[in-house]
Design an enzyme around this catalytic site. Structure first.
Site, PDB file in Angstrom:
ATOM      1  N   TYR A   1       0.784   8.180   6.026  1.00  0.00           N
ATOM      2  CA  TYR A   1       0.826   6.764   5.619  1.00  0.00           C
ATOM      3  C   TYR A   1       2.064   6.476   4.774  1.00  0.00           C
ATOM      4  O   TYR A   1       2.753   5.464   4.977  1.00  0.00           O
ATOM      5  CB  TYR A   1      -0.457   6.461   4.845  1.00  0.00           C
ATOM      6  CG  TYR A   1      -0.602   5.041   4.360  1.00  0.00           C
ATOM      7  CD1 TYR A   1      -0.937   4.018   5.241  1.00  0.00           C
ATOM      8  CD2 TYR A   1      -0.452   4.732   3.013  1.00  0.00           C
ATOM      9  CE1 TYR A   1      -1.108   2.719   4.787  1.00  0.00           C
ATOM     10  CE2 TYR A   1      -0.621   3.440   2.550  1.00  0.00           C
ATOM     11  CZ  TYR A   1      -0.949   2.436   3.441  1.00  0.00           C
ATOM     12  OH  TYR A   1      -1.112   1.152   2.984  1.00  0.00           O
TER      13      TYR A   1
ATOM     14  N   LYS B   1       5.056   3.895   5.727  1.00  0.00           N
ATOM     15  CA  LYS B   1       5.292   2.708   4.910  1.00  0.00           C
ATOM     16  C   LYS B   1       6.708   2.681   4.317  1.00  0.00           C
ATOM     17  O   LYS B   1       7.305   1.611   4.177  1.00  0.00           O
ATOM     18  CB  LYS B   1       4.245   2.627   3.803  1.00  0.00           C
ATOM     19  CG  LYS B   1       2.858   2.240   4.300  1.00  0.00           C
ATOM     20  CD  LYS B   1       2.891   0.935   5.083  1.00  0.00           C
ATOM     21  CE  LYS B   1       1.510   0.360   5.333  1.00  0.00           C
ATOM     22  NZ  LYS B   1       1.562  -0.889   6.130  1.00  0.00           N
TER      23      LYS B   1
END
Length: 304
Positions: A165, A169
């Site tokens: 993640y 991001k």
């Protein structure tokens, strides 16, 4: 409808609940015609249904707005293209893209599987690219358009158990900056929001230790609807001078994030050796090393 986005067409991905839903509703209230995209699946990918996208589209229409649902996945080029084509086919154009679709496969790095890695990268980073790329040609031809991407402090600062993640991001932040640089000549803007909000995705965060439980309590105080005004602003002509920036929204607080720049330099006229780096360069820069922090360590004050 009249409003800050009157006459514009917006695509919001992952808009069946949480932050995406609030942004889609806010876009509708601001006068935009909205494509509400959501595959209708659980965070783990199972149980796909048209329900969430249809429900939010009906909410927008019930409030006097205009909306259509879309259930295509952002994670593949062809289906992401279909999301943008839904806007063009129904409303004749596309002006705004909000890349909000996301998933989580949290796992400590040394136990993370290739599947857990690729599933998150495919939705967040590849999905943001695919949807943005599908809209880019339209934006270029009409010489206008606004991208709003969702990044995260997990990538900008760091967090435990989120290598997939965090990488996605932070990649989105870099992608946004590149889009801003490449498409600025066509009056196309690209900005990021790092949202702090309790949502379906953050509800999967583990809460086993006292520290984790305290963090969840704080997150639950941060309403998803608080993020929507910034997304509407960044999508509007009022933000025509805002490009390539990273903001965070946490309850009633808006933050502007710095972006990496050199903070210290050391020079050796005859060139460096590993030994001289150890003796001179590293000690000279050590005072400026970034701390091994997580998001809650760096942003350690309570939301207002």
């Amino acid at each position: 409808m009249s409003g800050m986005l009157a006459g514009k067409v917006a695509v919001v991905t992952g808009a069946g609940g949480g932050i995406g839903r609030e942004i889609a509703l806010a876009m509708g209230r601001a006068g935009a015609k909205v494509v509400v995209n959501d595959i209708g699946a659980a965070l783990t990918g199972e149980g796909k249904t048209e329900g969430p996208a249809q429900t939010v589209a009906e909410e927008i229409k019930a409030a006097g707005g205009t909306a259509v649902p879309n259930t295509d996945s952002v994670a593949e080029r062809a289906s992401a293209h279909n999301i943008i084509e839904t806007a063009v086919q129904h409303f004749g154009r596309v002006d705004i893209v909000v890349n909000n679709a996301g998933n989580l496969r949290d796992r400590v790095f040394h136990k993370m599987s290739e599947e857990e890695w690729s599933q998150v990268i495919n939705v967040h980073l590849n999905g943001t690219f695919y949807v943005s790329r599908a809209a880019a040609n339209y934006f270029r031809e009409q010489e206008s358009g606004a991208f709003v991407h969702m990044t995260s402090t997990s990538g900008l600062i760091g967090n435990f158990g989120q290598a997939n993640y965090s990488a996605a991001k932070l990649g989105i932040a870099a992608l946004s900056k590149s889009i801003a640089l490449d498409m600025n000549r066509y009056n196309v803007r690209s900005n990021c929001i790092a949202p702090f909000a309790w949502s379906r995705m953050t509800s999967s965060i583990p809460a086993n230790t006292p520290e984790e439980k305290a963090r969840v309590v704080k997150l639950q105080k941060m309403e998803a609807g608080k993020v929507a005004p910034m997304a509407v602003f960044l999508a509007s002509d009022q933000a025509k001078e805002v490009n390539g920036q990273i903001f965070a929204v946490r309850a009633n607080e808006i933050m502007l994030f710095s972006q990496p720049r050199p903070i210290r330099s050391v020079h050796m006229s005859e060139g460096w050796t590993p030994e001289s780096i150890a003796e001179i360069a590293a000690p000279a820069m050590k005072h400026h090393f970034m701390a091994l922090e997580r998001s809650p360590d760096a942003i350690d004050w309570d939301p207002i």
